[in-house]
Design a protein around this motif. Structure first.
Motif, PDB file in Angstrom:
ATOM      1  N   ALA A   1      -0.903  46.117  55.494  1.00 37.10           N
ATOM      2  CA  ALA A   1      -0.227  47.554  55.175  1.00 37.10           C
ATOM      3  C   ALA A   1      -1.068  48.486  55.546  1.00 37.10           C
ATOM      4  CB  ALA A   1      -0.258  47.363  53.807  1.00 37.10           C
TER       5      ALA A   1
ATOM      6  N   VAL B   1       2.885  45.857  57.864  1.00 38.48           N
ATOM      7  CA  VAL B   1       3.889  46.811  57.151  1.00 38.48           C
ATOM      8  C   VAL B   1       3.215  48.268  57.207  1.00 38.48           C
ATOM      9  CG1 VAL B   1       4.679  47.362  54.721  1.00 38.48           C
ATOM     10  CG2 VAL B   1       4.246  44.989  55.503  1.00 38.48           C
TER      11      VAL B   1
ATOM     12  N   LEU C   1       3.800  52.340  55.875  1.00 40.22           N
ATOM     13  CA  LEU C   1       4.410  53.092  54.967  1.00 40.22           C
ATOM     14  C   LEU C   1       4.068  54.554  55.557  1.00 40.22           C
ATOM     15  CD1 LEU C   1       2.188  50.745  52.703  1.00 40.22           C
ATOM     16  CD2 LEU C   1       4.762  51.308  52.210  1.00 40.22           C
TER      17      LEU C   1
ATOM     18  N   TYR D   1       8.451  51.675  55.791  1.00 37.58           N
ATOM     19  CA  TYR D   1       9.032  52.378  54.616  1.00 37.58           C
ATOM     20  C   TYR D   1       8.680  53.749  55.184  1.00 37.58           C
ATOM     21  CZ  TYR D   1       9.381  48.084  52.169  1.00 37.58           C
ATOM     22  OH  TYR D   1       9.995  46.715  51.827  1.00 37.58           O
TER      23      TYR D   1
ATOM     24  N   ALA E   1      10.381  55.726  45.174  1.00 37.10           N
ATOM     25  CA  ALA E   1      10.549  54.149  45.700  1.00 37.10           C
ATOM     26  C   ALA E   1       9.276  54.031  46.654  1.00 37.10           C
ATOM     27  CB  ALA E   1      11.826  54.001  46.189  1.00 37.10           C
ATOM     28  N   PHE E   2       9.136  55.071  47.441  1.00 34.98           N
ATOM     29  CA  PHE E   2       7.927  54.873  48.209  1.00 34.98           C
ATOM     30  C   PHE E   2       6.730  54.447  47.728  1.00 34.98           C
ATOM     31  CE2 PHE E   2       4.344  56.516  51.208  1.00 34.98           C
ATOM     32  CZ  PHE E   2       4.735  56.060  52.196  1.00 34.98           C
TER      33      PHE E   2
ATOM     34  N   GLU F   1       6.122  53.196  44.883  1.00 36.38           N
ATOM     35  CA  GLU F   1       6.452  51.772  44.263  1.00 36.38           C
ATOM     36  C   GLU F   1       5.916  50.943  45.410  1.00 36.38           C
ATOM     37  OE1 GLU F   1      10.047  50.970  42.371  1.00 36.38           O
ATOM     38  OE2 GLU F   1       9.675  52.731  40.923  1.00 36.38           O
ATOM     39  N   GLU F   2       6.268  51.045  46.786  1.00 37.25           N
ATOM     40  CA  GLU F   2       6.082  50.099  47.692  1.00 37.25           C
ATOM     41  C   GLU F   2       4.532  50.224  48.216  1.00 37.25           C
ATOM     42  OE1 GLU F   2       8.029  47.678  49.064  1.00 37.25           O
ATOM     43  OE2 GLU F   2       9.727  48.802  47.732  1.00 37.25           O
TER      44      GLU F   2
ATOM     45  N   LYS G   1       2.639  48.318  45.521  1.00 40.34           N
ATOM     46  CA  LYS G   1       3.220  46.956  45.868  1.00 40.34           C
ATOM     47  C   LYS G   1       2.413  46.367  47.072  1.00 40.34           C
ATOM     48  CE  LYS G   1       7.001  44.069  47.708  1.00 40.34           C
ATOM     49  NZ  LYS G   1       8.404  44.150  48.027  1.00 40.34           N
ATOM     50  N   TYR G   2       2.276  46.945  48.077  1.00 41.20           N
ATOM     51  CA  TYR G   2       1.540  46.335  49.080  1.00 41.20           C
ATOM     52  C   TYR G   2       0.114  46.885  49.285  1.00 41.20           C
ATOM     53  CZ  TYR G   2       5.783  44.964  51.292  1.00 41.20           C
ATOM     54  OH  TYR G   2       6.869  44.290  51.639  1.00 41.20           O
TER      55      TYR G   2
END
Length: 130
Positions: free
Chosen positions: A26, A62, A64, A90, A116-117, A119-120, A123-124
């Motif tokens: 990520a 991934v 971001l 994202y 939401a960003f 939160e990702e 998460k990652y």
């Protein structure tokens, strides 16, 4: 003589097993430069992204993207190539709005609001932050 003085074997964390299987990588890109906000910083970022393209696979990368990094989306350059080889991308829609960037998302790319960003991001847990 003390027996421990001659003992060269050390057992540290013997219960931990290292898993060498492929993992997700990520990468959080928050700036349109690397290091300093100047021409050299932009050159460094381009080199980093080019290197990442050569190492990435859609199975493990991934992205971001937020902050001033969204400006790189309007240039049609190396970031678009990186997105094409990534698994998930994202993009912070609040950053797109702040920098006036119009972007059509789809496929592996989704624009989400800053809540939401992040939160990702949590998460990652990005390994690399640029």
């Amino acid at each position: 003589m003390n027996r421990n003085q001659n003992n060269t074997e050390i057992e540290v964390f013997h219960e931990i097993e290292i898993d060498d299987s492929a993992k997700e990588l990520a990468v959080l890109i928050s700036h349109d430069y690397y290091g300093d906000d100047n021409d050299f910083g932009r050159t460094l970022l381009a080199t980093f992204l080019d290197t990442l393209i050569s190492k990435a696979t859609s199975d493990n990368l991934v992205l971001l993207i937020n902050g001033s990094a969204v400006k790189l989306l309007s240039s049609g350059g190396i970031l678009e190539e990186l997105i094409s080889v990534s698994g998930l991308v994202y993009i912070c829609s609040d950053s797109l709005n702040a920098y006036g960037i119009d972007l059509i998302t789809g496929g592996n790319t989704v624009a989400i609001d800053s809540h939401a960003f992040f939160e990702e991001v949590l998460k990652y847990k990005p390994c690399i932050r640029v």
